[in-house]
Design an enzyme around this catalytic site. Sequence first.
Site, PDB file in Angstrom:
ATOM      1  N   ASP A 125      -4.050   1.539  -6.928  1.00 26.70           N
ATOM      2  CA  ASP A 125      -4.598   3.276  -6.574  1.00 26.70           C
ATOM      3  C   ASP A 125      -3.503   4.275  -6.471  1.00 26.70           C
ATOM      4  OD1 ASP A 125      -7.293   2.544  -6.865  1.00 26.70           O
ATOM      5  OD2 ASP A 125      -7.367   2.244  -4.593  1.00 26.70           O
ATOM      6  N   ASP A 143     -11.385   4.523 -11.737  1.00 27.91           N
ATOM      7  CA  ASP A 143     -12.423   5.294 -10.689  1.00 27.91           C
ATOM      8  C   ASP A 143     -12.877   6.526 -11.179  1.00 27.91           C
ATOM      9  OD1 ASP A 143     -11.853   3.093  -8.837  1.00 27.91           O
ATOM     10  OD2 ASP A 143     -10.172   4.072  -7.732  1.00 27.91           O
TER      11      ASP A 143
END
Length: 165
Positions: A125, A143
């Site tokens: 991330d 995401d």
Amino acid sequence: MKRSTYFNKFIILIIVLMTVGCDQASKELIRQKVEPAAFIPVIKNHLILTNVENTGAMLGFGQDFSPILKIFLLQALPMLLLLIMLYRTISKTNSNLLLISAFSLVIGGGLGNLIDRIAYGSVTDFFQIRLGFLRTGIFNIADVAVTVGVLMFVLLIVKGNRFTI
């Protein structure tokens, strides 16, 4: 004028492959160029670039699960669900183009994160948004794709479209 089923299948595969490709390319770039836990302001302190490995699911949920439970809940089950979604989306090519695009984004994003979990044992991330007191979790392109796909799906439901996948 009705779209060809081949065109719909082509759109589905293009969206899924482009989503996975952009996600994996961005994560590889981050892994190579950004130090772990770096804090790089992209737009003042509102858009932050970092490098965090998430061994759990969304917002770190499940990080402390046993390895067997993690494999089942974060790899095997999602793979099964994504394959079912892909099959159902490809087989229902007479569906609304926005609907199959929404499902394709969710599938592509899910596959992007699943590839990380299988290959690295964690998901890379790297973005965070900070607007005043509002702060997002740290997220990635996969995401974003899943979120946009779900929002498109919700919008279609709100508009009153009836459909099945």
